[in-house]
Design an enzyme around this catalytic site. Structure first.
Site, short mmCIF file in Angstrom:
data_model
loop_
_atom_site.label_atom_id
_atom_site.label_comp_id
_atom_site.label_asym_id
_atom_site.label_seq_id
_atom_site.Cartn_x
_atom_site.Cartn_y
_atom_site.Cartn_z
N SER A 61 0.79 -1.66 0.27
CA SER A 61 -0.03 -0.03 0.34
C SER A 61 0.73 1.25 0.22
CB SER A 61 -1.13 -0.15 1.14
OG SER A 61 -1.86 -0.98 1.14
N HIS A 126 2.20 -3.93 9.65
CA HIS A 126 1.14 -5.34 8.76
C HIS A 126 -0.39 -5.65 9.82
CE1 HIS A 126 3.13 -3.92 4.95
NE2 HIS A 126 3.97 -4.60 5.59
N ARG A 148 -4.38 1.95 0.42
CA ARG A 148 -4.41 1.86 -1.14
C ARG A 148 -5.45 1.52 -1.67
NH1 ARG A 148 0.88 -0.09 -5.01
NH2 ARG A 148 0.86 1.75 -6.22
N SER A 156 0.06 -4.94 -7.41
CA SER A 156 1.34 -4.98 -6.70
C SER A 156 2.01 -5.66 -6.39
CB SER A 156 1.36 -3.77 -5.96
OG SER A 156 2.85 -3.41 -5.36
N TYR A 214 -2.98 5.94 -0.20
CA TYR A 214 -1.86 6.13 -0.82
C TYR A 214 -1.79 7.33 -2.42
CZ TYR A 214 1.72 4.47 -4.54
OH TYR A 214 2.38 4.84 -5.60
N GLY A 282 5.04 1.97 -8.72
CA GLY A 282 4.57 3.86 -8.15
C GLY A 282 3.72 4.71 -8.67
S1 PPS Z 1 5.44 -3.42 1.82
O1 PPS Z 1 6.27 -4.92 1.86
O2 PPS Z 1 4.39 -3.94 2.24
O3 PPS Z 1 6.57 -3.10 2.38
O4 PPS Z 1 5.41 -2.71 0.48
P1 PPS Z 1 4.78 -1.36 -0.18
O5 PPS Z 1 5.90 -0.49 0.24
O6 PPS Z 1 3.89 -1.20 1.05
O7 PPS Z 1 4.10 -1.44 -1.53
C1 PPS Z 1 5.21 -1.32 -2.46
C2 PPS Z 1 4.14 -0.14 -4.04
O8 PPS Z 1 5.19 1.13 -3.12
C3 PPS Z 1 5.97 1.70 -4.64
N1 PPS Z 1 6.50 2.75 -4.04
C4 PPS Z 1 6.57 4.03 -4.46
N2 PPS Z 1 4.97 4.69 -4.06
C5 PPS Z 1 5.32 5.83 -4.45
N3 PPS Z 1 6.50 7.34 -3.91
C6 PPS Z 1 7.39 5.81 -3.53
N4 PPS Z 1 8.64 6.99 -3.35
C7 PPS Z 1 7.18 4.92 -3.72
N5 PPS Z 1 7.92 3.59 -3.66
C8 PPS Z 1 7.69 2.44 -3.66
C9 PPS Z 1 5.97 0.52 -5.00
O9 PPS Z 1 6.10 1.44 -6.23
C10 PPS Z 1 5.14 -0.68 -4.74
O10 PPS Z 1 3.57 -0.07 -6.43
P2 PPS Z 1 3.61 -0.89 -7.49
O11 PPS Z 1 2.39 -0.13 -7.79
O12 PPS Z 1 3.88 -1.86 -7.75
O13 PPS Z 1 4.93 -0.25 -8.68
#
Ligand code: PPS
Length: 314
Positions: A61, A126, A148, A156, A214, A282
């Site tokens: 998320s 979590h 999210r 994701s 998000y 992201g």
């Molecule tokens: S976890 O394993 O639960 O810690 O993963 P989590 O960080 O919650 O989720 C990973 C998704 O967050 C996106 N991500 C970001 N989005 C916006 N800004 C920043 N800086 C950022 N860093 C990580 C990441 O790309 C994953 O989403 P998806 O849709 O797969 O790209």
């Protein structure tokens, strides 16, 4: 795992997980054996302080992002995001700076040494609301929940599971992942019960639980980071608002900046996961690139039914 935990775990209803093992249904939530052990140990031993801050998410998320923002926000007097040079976020992945209670600290030990952590202590989890240690619910510590939209969260999750799966198992077909997700079978799922637990808590105790999205952070990060700072009792001063402190934090923690750092291109976490797996696209709405509109409607239908009457629309 202590024998009592093992016995309890193996007595619970089970389902194949998304990778290679099985989930068990514990008090309404699907947990891996690692999570189960970490959560029970944490429930039994973690003592929350009133000044603690917990970032809570359902996996995928935006945890990695908000861990970075919270770390930068709370440590802004010590490390300036604008000078960028010495900031720990430039050389360490945010998961190494902000530990998960159940996945790091209490996974293999009952009494991790928390004495070196300066106040306010920042942790992540979590854990569903109903599984939080009693001391978290009883104390005045603050919870920041990041939610999210379920379709992007699912996509994701599916990508991440595929990366974690051993090569010989191949990819999990997206339809199979979707069936699991819509039946609630995902890490700490059902996704909707996870979200609803914290949404309700945020309505009941707005001074304790902040519910963030998000998608809203993506649209207007400036407003939401200020809201976050206000909620945590460390609002940005007039001078900080003038000198670009908020913009500096947001820029440093942006997807483009973080994903380009050496540590996030080549590093690994304690779980064996590569740091780059936490930075995929992201973006909001990326689900359309992987799911048909019928698949999207299926998630929408489940959410409509499960969130009905809660006032929450995702
Ligand atoms: S976890 O394993 O639960 O810690 O993963 P989590 O960080 O919650 O989720 C990973 C998704 O967050 C996106 N991500 C970001 N989005 C916006 N800004 C920043 N800086 C950022 N860093 C990580 C990441 O790309 C994953 O989403 P998806 O849709 O797969 O790209």
């Amino acid at each position: 795992m202590p024998q009592a935990f093992k016995d309890l775990f193996s007595s619970l209803p089970s389902e194949e997980d998304w990778i290679t093992a099985s989930f068990r249904l514990y008090q309404g939530f699907w947990l891996s054996s690692r999570l189960f052990k970490g959560i029970l140990t944490c429930q039994n031993h973690f003592q929350a302080h009133p000044s603690d801050i917990l970032l809570v998410t359902s996996p995928k998320s935006g945890t990695t992002w908000l861990k970075a923002i919270l770390f930068a926000l709370l440590n802004r007097a010590k490390y300036s995001a604008n000078s960028q040079r010495r900031h720990p976020l430039l050389t360490q992945n945010s998961h190494d700076l902000v530990p998960f209670l159940e996945l790091n600290l209490y996974l293999g030990q009952e009494n991790p040494d928390l004495t070196a952590i300066a106040s306010p202590r920042l942790f992540a989890t979590h854990m569903p609301y109903s599984l939080l240690p009693q001391s978290v619910r009883d104390s005045n510590c603050k919870l920041v929940y990041l939610c999210r939209n379920p379709k992007d969260t699912f996509v994701s999750m599916w990508h991440f599971a595929n990366r974690m799966r051993p090569e010989e198992k191949g990819q999990i077909p997206i339809q199979e992942g979707l069936n699991k997700f819509c039946r609630g079978v995902s890490v700490c799922g059902p996704y909707w019960d996870h979200v609803l637990g914290y949404h309700k808590a945020s309505l009941d105790m707005p001074e304790k639980v902040l519910f963030m999205m998000y998608e809203q952070m993506k649209v207007d990060p400036h407003v939401h980071v200020r809201r976050l700072a206000d909620f945590l009792g460390c609002p940005f001063s007039k001078e900080e608002l003038r000198d670009g402190t908020v913009e500096g934090i947001l820029k440093m923690c942006s997807f483009d900046n973080m994903s380009a750092l050496e540590v996030n291109k080549c590093g690994k976490l304690w779980t064996g996961a590569e740091t780059k797996w936490f930075f995929r696209r992201g973006e909001v709405g990326d689900w359309v690139n992987y799911m048909s509109s019928e698949m999207g409607e299926r998630i929408d239908g489940v959410m409509e039914e499960k969130l009905h009457g809660s006032g929450l629309k995702l």
